[in-house]
Design a protein around this motif. Structure first.
Motif, PDB file in Angstrom:
ATOM      1  N   ARG A 159      29.257  19.231 -11.041  1.00 50.08           N
ATOM      2  CA  ARG A 159      30.848  18.920 -11.182  1.00 50.08           C
ATOM      3  C   ARG A 159      31.384  17.814 -10.609  1.00 50.08           C
ATOM      4  O   ARG A 159      30.725  17.204  -9.537  1.00 50.08           O
ATOM      5  N   HIS A 192      27.860  20.195  -5.499  1.00 50.16           N
ATOM      6  CA  HIS A 192      27.945  20.181  -6.820  1.00 50.16           C
ATOM      7  C   HIS A 192      27.941  18.683  -7.599  1.00 50.16           C
ATOM      8  O   HIS A 192      27.405  18.642  -8.684  1.00 50.16           O
ATOM      9  N   ASP A 199      25.768  27.225  -8.748  1.00 43.91           N
ATOM     10  CA  ASP A 199      26.390  28.632  -8.508  1.00 43.91           C
ATOM     11  C   ASP A 199      25.822  29.417  -9.613  1.00 43.91           C
ATOM     12  O   ASP A 199      25.917  29.218 -10.653  1.00 43.91           O
ATOM     13  N   GLU A 242      28.016  32.273   0.947  1.00 41.15           N
ATOM     14  CA  GLU A 242      28.002  32.173  -0.523  1.00 41.15           C
ATOM     15  C   GLU A 242      26.550  32.543  -0.987  1.00 41.15           C
ATOM     16  O   GLU A 242      25.778  31.643  -1.013  1.00 41.15           O
ATOM     17  N   TRP A 244      25.826  33.086  -3.936  1.00 41.20           N
ATOM     18  CA  TRP A 244      25.396  32.398  -5.259  1.00 41.20           C
ATOM     19  C   TRP A 244      25.165  31.119  -5.251  1.00 41.20           C
ATOM     20  O   TRP A 244      24.729  30.706  -6.526  1.00 41.20           O
ATOM     21  N   HIS A 245      25.298  30.284  -4.219  1.00 39.12           N
ATOM     22  CA  HIS A 245      25.375  28.786  -4.221  1.00 39.12           C
ATOM     23  C   HIS A 245      24.019  28.448  -3.496  1.00 39.12           C
ATOM     24  O   HIS A 245      23.575  28.530  -2.650  1.00 39.12           O
TER      25      HIS A 245
END
Ligand SMILES: [Zn+2]
Length: 276
Positions: A159, A192, A199, A242, A244-245
């Motif tokens: 990102r 990111h 993620d 998190e 997912w991270h």
């Protein structure tokens, strides 16, 4: 013109992996404009890594004004590494004061690029995509997971600074700054933006405890990743859990960090707090 990831050992001839857009560009030639202090030019014009460290190489397209730089970490050859690490020295790394280097606004702690609430990236730091190593590692992990009937996908990878600015501002509008800071990074503080974080699957607390989340937690280190914001470590990482991270560190380091059960902040003995 872009330069992709590169790894080097002392004594290596540096072969930059330069790509061009469009791919069929007719002139694909560049020249070195700056070589950092750990590199030298030999009499054939090759760039050689003369010692360990982190330094930058800058190249310029021969006719256009394009200039690109890459930061390269040079590691000692395995042999020397073994010699040096034979004693307890390595075991104590995490207790020692970390070696923090700032290169063009990027922070390297013991040679690892770090982005958290204490350390940020410059606005114009833009690798443009996930690092090739991180993406390849994900592909390997995805295949392994598939064999266990687990489906993994990247929900959010690289990102940019500007995308993170939009995301963060929208969260601040929705939840207020204090709450937004517990789950979203301020611009420049998102991992990111490094190209080393991703993620996976579901970016939502409902992901916790799913077979996919459990699989990632148990196995991701084997492919070079760590769960960057583990449960119960909010005070240390600065972020809510998190599942997912994940952050790519390479297999060797990811396994070391995993085996200590520590967060990256604890492992490196650094903080993650905004200055204001
Ligand atoms: Zn993330």
């Amino acid at each position: 013109m872009n330069i992709r990831d590169l790894k080097a050992e002392t004594g290596d001839t540096i072969k930059l992996n330069v790509t061009y857009e469009p791919e069929n560009a007719t002139l694909k030639e560049y020249e070195y404009t700056k070589i950092g202090d750990i590199f030298m030019k030999d009499n054939k014009g090759n760039i050689i890594a003369k010692k360990d460290g982190i330094s930058k190489i800058t190249i310029k397209h021969k006719t256009q004004k394009l200039i690109k730089s890459i930061v390269i970490k040079v590691d000692a050859k395995k042999k020397e590494e073994v010699k040096e690490n034979n004693d307890v020295k390595e075991e104590n790394t995490s207790n020692n004061e970390p070696e923090i280097k700032n290169i063009d606004g990027l922070t390297y702690v013991n040679g690892i690029l770090i982005v958290n609430k204490t350390y940020s990236l410059p606005k114009d730091y833009d690798p443009g995509s996930l690092s090739v190593d991180a993406k390849n590692a994900f592909d390997e992990m995805q295949n392994a997971a598939k064999n266990d009937n687990i489906k993994l996908w990247i929900a959010s990878g690289y990102r940019s600074y500007s995308l993170q600015t939009n995301l963060y501002n929208s969260y601040v509008l929705k939840d207020g700054k204090t709450k937004a800071d517990t789950y979203s990074a301020r611009p420049g503080h998102s991992e990111h933006q490094t190209g080393f974080a991703m993620d996976l699957n579901i970016i939502d607390s409902s992901f916790e405890g799913t077979p996919e989340a459990i699989w990632i937690e148990k196995n991701c280190y084997k492919y070079g990743f760590i769960i960057r914001y583990p449960k119960g470590k909010e005070e240390i990482t600065g972020y809510k859990y998190e599942p997912w991270h994940v952050r790519y560190l390479g297999k060797e380091l990811a396994e070391k960090v995993y085996n200590t059960g520590k967060t990256l902040e604890e492992y490196l003995n650094i903080t993650s707090k905004y200055s204001e």
